[in-house]
Write a protein that holds these residues in place. Structure first.
Motif, PDB file in Angstrom:
ATOM      1  N   VAL A 194       0.936  -1.245  -0.069  1.00 24.31           N
ATOM      2  CA  VAL A 194       0.011  -0.090   0.142  1.00 24.31           C
ATOM      3  C   VAL A 194       0.879   1.140  -0.149  1.00 24.31           C
ATOM      4  O   VAL A 194       1.938   1.247   0.652  1.00 24.31           O
ATOM      5  N   THR A 195       0.441   2.330  -0.655  1.00 25.16           N
ATOM      6  CA  THR A 195       1.104   3.593  -0.891  1.00 25.16           C
ATOM      7  C   THR A 195       0.004   4.560  -0.157  1.00 25.16           C
ATOM      8  O   THR A 195      -0.277   5.506  -1.174  1.00 25.16           O
ATOM      9  N   PRO A 196      -0.129   4.754   1.112  1.00 21.64           N
ATOM     10  CA  PRO A 196      -1.091   5.700   1.478  1.00 21.64           C
ATOM     11  C   PRO A 196      -0.679   7.301   1.458  1.00 21.64           C
ATOM     12  O   PRO A 196       0.630   7.301   0.857  1.00 21.64           O
ATOM     13  N   ALA A 197      -1.734   8.185   1.207  1.00 24.09           N
ATOM     14  CA  ALA A 197      -1.094   9.551   0.726  1.00 24.09           C
ATOM     15  C   ALA A 197      -1.223  10.475   1.947  1.00 24.09           C
ATOM     16  O   ALA A 197      -0.935  11.585   1.722  1.00 24.09           O
ATOM     17  N   SER A 198      -1.294  10.068   3.078  1.00 22.05           N
ATOM     18  CA  SER A 198      -1.313  11.186   4.114  1.00 22.05           C
ATOM     19  C   SER A 198      -0.922  10.303   5.393  1.00 22.05           C
ATOM     20  O   SER A 198      -1.015   9.383   5.664  1.00 22.05           O
ATOM     21  N   THR A 199      -0.684  11.388   6.504  1.00 24.55           N
ATOM     22  CA  THR A 199      -0.215  10.620   7.878  1.00 24.55           C
ATOM     23  C   THR A 199      -1.615   9.876   8.509  1.00 24.55           C
ATOM     24  O   THR A 199      -1.489   8.994   9.025  1.00 24.55           O
ATOM     25  N   ASP A 200      -2.642  10.340   8.013  1.00 22.67           N
ATOM     26  CA  ASP A 200      -3.861   9.956   8.632  1.00 22.67           C
ATOM     27  C   ASP A 200      -4.388   8.432   7.886  1.00 22.67           C
ATOM     28  O   ASP A 200      -4.544   7.627   8.611  1.00 22.67           O
ATOM     29  N   GLU A 201      -4.043   8.350   6.560  1.00 24.18           N
ATOM     30  CA  GLU A 201      -4.084   7.270   5.967  1.00 24.18           C
ATOM     31  C   GLU A 201      -3.094   6.162   6.507  1.00 24.18           C
ATOM     32  O   GLU A 201      -3.469   4.977   6.742  1.00 24.18           O
ATOM     33  N   VAL A 202      -1.907   6.626   6.836  1.00 23.90           N
ATOM     34  CA  VAL A 202      -0.835   5.538   7.345  1.00 23.90           C
ATOM     35  C   VAL A 202      -1.405   5.275   8.694  1.00 23.90           C
ATOM     36  O   VAL A 202      -1.279   3.910   8.922  1.00 23.90           O
ATOM     37  N   ALA A 203      -1.730   6.131   9.592  1.00 26.38           N
ATOM     38  CA  ALA A 203      -2.400   5.488  10.865  1.00 26.38           C
ATOM     39  C   ALA A 203      -3.547   4.886  10.813  1.00 26.38           C
ATOM     40  O   ALA A 203      -3.559   3.833  11.569  1.00 26.38           O
ATOM     41  N   ALA A 204      -4.439   4.794   9.703  1.00 29.36           N
ATOM     42  CA  ALA A 204      -5.714   3.955   9.663  1.00 29.36           C
ATOM     43  C   ALA A 204      -5.048   2.719   9.257  1.00 29.36           C
ATOM     44  O   ALA A 204      -5.495   1.591   9.756  1.00 29.36           O
TER      45      ALA A 204
END
Ligand code: FAD
Length: 475
Positions: free
Chosen positions: A53-63
């Protein structure tokens, strides 16, 4: 101290679906595009992952991390995938989480001499952002076009300017990090003084993704140098190179930003295998030094360096030297230095070491290591180069010219053991700047003291009790 339950072997489909929803379609890497994430520079550790996965924001990383924590799914963070010890390559049913889409410039402040960047910007981009603001971000390594801010922080990268500016650890003021339970630590402070207990950012700097995921950082900036002089010298041996370093620093008021040592074989290999590289000095010399000096003033530095080199020649500390006459010549000298690993790769895996000792011990280390290596493998060739000003030697043992690429595989463990035994006698380090990853995990367990291992494992158990962050690496 025993770690808690290991990561779950087969991630449940429901969790994988939840992760996919958290990052959206753009954040999923299709199986057909997975290969570049699962192989590394030296082709040594092929990887496997349940999902990339390549999340686009810190919030997505945290999720993503929260879902993994709830389901005890292991995560391998990946930056630019230039690490040399296999730490960024997942080993099985794990989530590979690439930071490549975290690319925001959050703040640049020439007045504070800071910039706050997302983890996925490359090191070269960070240098450019600093330069546009009339400042210098001094971290510089061969992989700078590809490696990322999160990666250089997580490996505490060193490089060619440590002599003047320190390691990556010395260049970070604050961090934003996603912890192994999915919480976000908002530590993006721009402070140079903060004595309020443990300095937590240092757990993640050099943490190799085993304690959390770096999503952004506050980095230190410096005045841009007004003048730079690059010089290349032939020397008789490593002892003369060490003496030349002291002489150069005395004569230039500590003006050296880089002082890179290399033996003759380095020049031969790069000249033979890297397009555009040629021997900068006419005749061969035993060893060489690539030096760079910088100053905030224009005009005076060149004369100072010329006088320093002339004095060194008279004292017998060097045998020949050239000063780069143009930016292009300076670049050509650095191209040779930065191509060293690539040139060595053409000769097979051999036995690679990234060690450090006190700078004054380098000559004795090289002598002792050569004797030990040639006893075990009389046919071997020794490539010794590195950041001499930092006591750091990349000490690579390769087979004879034209030998098969795995020529020394049968004795690799013995050779490494012998080199590390010698490092221990100098109270040195088995990993000066590349880190531990998979490659040196077992060596670390053998060579760190029980007290050090206890403290490291206690920190890991406290922050990551389920062992989901980059399992099988470092510890
Ligand atoms: C040609 C070449 C020259 C090099 N020269 C030097 C040198 O001079 N000095 C030096 O110190 N190193 C050098 N290196 C190795 C160096 O460690 C890496 O290039 C760089 O620091 C790693 O950055 P990366 O973004 O590629 O990280 P990766 O390779 O992707 O990852 C490295 C480690 O950091 C972890 N990681 C990555 N990003 C994050 C993140 N955001 N949060 C948490 N963990 C993360 C990974 O899990 C892994 O354990 C060189 C490598 C090459 C190929």
């Amino acid at each position: 101290m025993a770690m808690n339950a290991p990561h779950r072997k087969s991630p449940p489909k429901s969790a994988l679906d939840a992760i996919a929803r958290a990052v959206g379609e753009k954040g999923l890497v299709a199986p057909a595009d997975a290969a570049p994430f699962l192989s590394e520079w030296r082709g040594r550790w092929p990887g496997e992952a349940a999902l990339i996965v390549t999340p686009a924001s810190t919030d997505e990383v945290a999720a993503v991390v929260k879902i993994c924590a709830d389901n005890k799914i292991a995560i391998t963070p990946q930056g630019g995938n230039t690490g040399l010890v296999g730490g960024q390559i997942p080993g099985g049913d794990e989530i590979l989480l690439s930071l490549k889409r975290l690319r925001k410039v959050r703040d640049v402040s020439p007045l504070n001499n800071t910039m706050t960047l997302d983890a996925g910007l490359t090191l070269a981009e960070a240098q450019d952002i600093a330069a546009e603001a009339g400042r210098l971000f001094p971290l510089s390594i061969g992989a700078e076009g590809t490696c990322q801010i999160g990666g250089v922080i997580s490996t505490n990268a060193g490089g060619v300017n440590v002599l003047r500016y320190g390691n990556c650890r010395d260049l970070v003021l604050g961090l934003e990090t996603v912890l192994p339970d999915g919480r976000i630590w908002h530590g993006l402070k721009r402070l140079r003084k903060d004595n309020t207990g443990y300095d937590l950012k240092h757990l993640f700097i050099g943490g190799e993704g085993t304690l959390g995921i770096v999503t952004a950082a506050v980095l230190k900036l410096f005045p841009a140098p007004a003048e730079k002089i690059t010089a290349f010298a032939g020397v008789k041996n490593a002892a003369d190179a060490v003496a030349l370093l002291a002489h150069a620093q005395d004569a230039t008021g500590g003006g050296a930003t880089s002082f890179e040592f290399m033996n003759r074989l380095c020049v031969e290999l790069t000249s033979a295998h890297i397009p555009g590289v040629r021997d900068p000095l006419g005749a061969p010399h035993e060893c060489y030094v690539l030096m760079e000096f910088s100053s905030g003033e224009t005009g005076a530095l060149r004369g100072t360096v010329e006088t320093m080199l002339a004095d060194a020649l008279e004292k017998g500390l060097l045998t020949d030297a050239v000063i780069a006459e143009s930016e292009a010549q300076a670049k050509a000298l650095w191209h040779m230095r930065h191509s060293m690993s690539e040139a060595i790769n053409t000769q097979g895996l051999g036995a690679r070491h990234d060690v450090s000792v006190a700078t004054s011990d380098i000559p004795a280390f090289l002598d002792a290591a050569e004797a030990a290596v040639l006893t075990l493998a009389p046919e071997a060739r020794i490539v010794a180069f590195g950041h001499m000003g930092d006591g750091n030697v990349h000490y690579d043992i390769i087979g004879p010219d034209g030998a098969p690429k795995d020529a020394l595989a049968d004795r690799r463990a013995e050779i490494e053991g012998a080199v590390y035994d010698i490092i221990a006698t100098f109270d040195g380090s088995i990993s000066a700047e590349h880190g531990v990853g998979r490659h040196r995990r077992d060596t670390l367990a053998k060579r760190k003291s029980p007290v050090e291992l206890h403290m490291m494992r206690a920190v890991k158990a406290a922050l990551d009790p389920d062992g989901i962050m980059n399992p099988g690496k470092m510890l």
